[in-house]
Design a protein around this motif. Structure first.
Motif, short mmCIF file in Angstrom:
data_model
loop_
_atom_site.label_atom_id
_atom_site.label_comp_id
_atom_site.label_asym_id
_atom_site.label_seq_id
_atom_site.Cartn_x
_atom_site.Cartn_y
_atom_site.Cartn_z
N UNK A 136 38.17 4.24 31.44
CA UNK A 136 36.72 4.42 31.50
C UNK A 136 36.11 3.03 31.59
N UNK A 137 35.51 2.69 32.71
CA UNK A 137 34.98 1.36 32.93
C UNK A 137 33.57 1.17 32.37
N UNK A 138 33.00 2.21 31.79
CA UNK A 138 31.66 2.13 31.24
C UNK A 138 31.66 1.43 29.89
N UNK A 139 30.55 0.77 29.60
CA UNK A 139 30.34 0.18 28.29
C UNK A 139 29.25 0.97 27.58
N UNK A 140 29.50 1.28 26.33
CA UNK A 140 28.57 2.09 25.55
C UNK A 140 27.98 1.25 24.42
N UNK A 141 26.66 1.24 24.35
CA UNK A 141 25.96 0.57 23.27
C UNK A 141 25.50 1.64 22.28
N UNK A 142 25.89 1.49 21.03
CA UNK A 142 25.47 2.43 19.99
C UNK A 142 24.41 1.74 19.13
N UNK A 143 23.23 2.31 19.10
CA UNK A 143 22.14 1.76 18.28
C UNK A 143 22.14 2.47 16.93
N UNK A 144 22.21 1.67 15.88
CA UNK A 144 22.18 2.17 14.50
C UNK A 144 21.00 1.55 13.76
N UNK A 145 19.89 2.25 13.63
CA UNK A 145 18.81 1.74 12.78
C UNK A 145 19.23 1.85 11.31
N UNK A 146 18.90 0.84 10.52
CA UNK A 146 19.30 0.87 9.11
C UNK A 146 18.13 0.51 8.20
N UNK A 147 18.12 1.18 7.06
CA UNK A 147 17.25 0.83 5.95
C UNK A 147 17.95 1.31 4.69
N UNK A 148 18.33 0.37 3.85
CA UNK A 148 19.09 0.68 2.62
C UNK A 148 20.38 1.45 2.93
N UNK A 149 21.17 0.91 3.83
CA UNK A 149 22.44 1.52 4.23
C UNK A 149 23.64 0.64 3.84
N UNK A 150 23.48 -0.20 2.82
CA UNK A 150 24.53 -1.13 2.39
C UNK A 150 25.88 -0.43 2.18
N UNK A 199 22.30 6.86 20.60
CA UNK A 199 21.45 6.71 19.42
C UNK A 199 22.09 7.46 18.26
N UNK A 200 22.23 6.76 17.14
CA UNK A 200 22.85 7.37 15.96
C UNK A 200 22.09 6.96 14.71
N UNK A 201 22.36 7.68 13.62
CA UNK A 201 21.89 7.28 12.30
C UNK A 201 23.07 6.76 11.51
N UNK A 202 22.81 5.86 10.58
CA UNK A 202 23.87 5.27 9.77
C UNK A 202 24.22 6.11 8.56
N UNK A 203 23.52 7.22 8.36
CA UNK A 203 23.72 8.04 7.15
C UNK A 203 24.68 9.21 7.36
N UNK A 204 25.45 9.17 8.45
CA UNK A 204 26.46 10.17 8.77
C UNK A 204 25.88 11.50 9.25
N UNK A 205 24.57 11.56 9.52
CA UNK A 205 24.03 12.79 10.09
C UNK A 205 24.52 12.96 11.53
N UNK A 206 24.98 11.87 12.14
CA UNK A 206 25.62 11.90 13.46
C UNK A 206 27.01 11.30 13.28
N UNK A 207 28.05 12.11 13.33
CA UNK A 207 29.41 11.62 13.09
C UNK A 207 30.00 11.07 14.39
N UNK A 208 30.62 9.88 14.34
CA UNK A 208 31.20 9.27 15.54
C UNK A 208 32.30 10.09 16.20
N UNK A 209 32.92 11.01 15.48
CA UNK A 209 34.01 11.79 16.07
C UNK A 209 33.53 12.64 17.26
N UNK A 210 32.23 12.86 17.38
CA UNK A 210 31.71 13.67 18.48
C UNK A 210 31.42 12.85 19.74
N UNK A 211 31.43 11.54 19.64
CA UNK A 211 31.08 10.68 20.77
C UNK A 211 31.98 10.92 21.98
#
Length: 120
Positions: free
Chosen positions: A3-17, A97-109
């Motif tokens: 797959x020659x495509x590049x994927x950018x995943x945006x993760x907005x964060x606030x208090x996600x330490x 576009x994803x959330x850092x709180x696991x509401x979007x799990x990477x396994x589905x990408x």
């Protein structure tokens, strides 16, 4: 890479330490297992819990293996503007576009990508 495509995943964060190391590992593990070229764009809204410090450490840990772009913003400016600002930093030809709180799990990408490729 097949797959020659590049994927950018945006993760907005606030208090996600606590979440950011785990979601980062899950994303890059998924990318390696599926032979995907992934960059992570973290849009950090000045979290008081030190999220940006953790992201900076992750940049060191993954240096040379995976790209992590950290965009620090002045305060909690909102999810919509976080995605808009994050898009400006992306170098991939596809954006996820994803959330850092696991509401979007990477396994589905990989499935999202498969469907996208079939329905161009």
């Amino acid at each position: 890479k097949e797959n020659l495509s590049k994927y950018s995943i945006i993760l907005p964060t606030y208090n996600e330490r606590e979440n950011i190391p785990i979601i980062t590992w899950l994303i890059f593990d998924m990318a390696e297992k599926n032979n995907l070229d992934i960059e992570l764009v973290v849009v950090e809204d000045n979290s008081p819990d030190g999220t940006s410090d953790v992201v900076e450490e992750l940049q060191r840990v993954y240096s040379g293996k995976h790209d992590i772009i950290l965009l620090k913003r002045a305060g909690k400016l909102g999810l919509g503007s976080a995605y808009m600002d994050g898009i400006k930093k992306c170098t991939g030809n596809f954006v996820i576009l994803m959330d850092a709180d696991f509401s979007h799990h990477p396994k589905f990408i990989p499935e999202f990508i498969r469907v996208q490729q079939e329905t161009k």
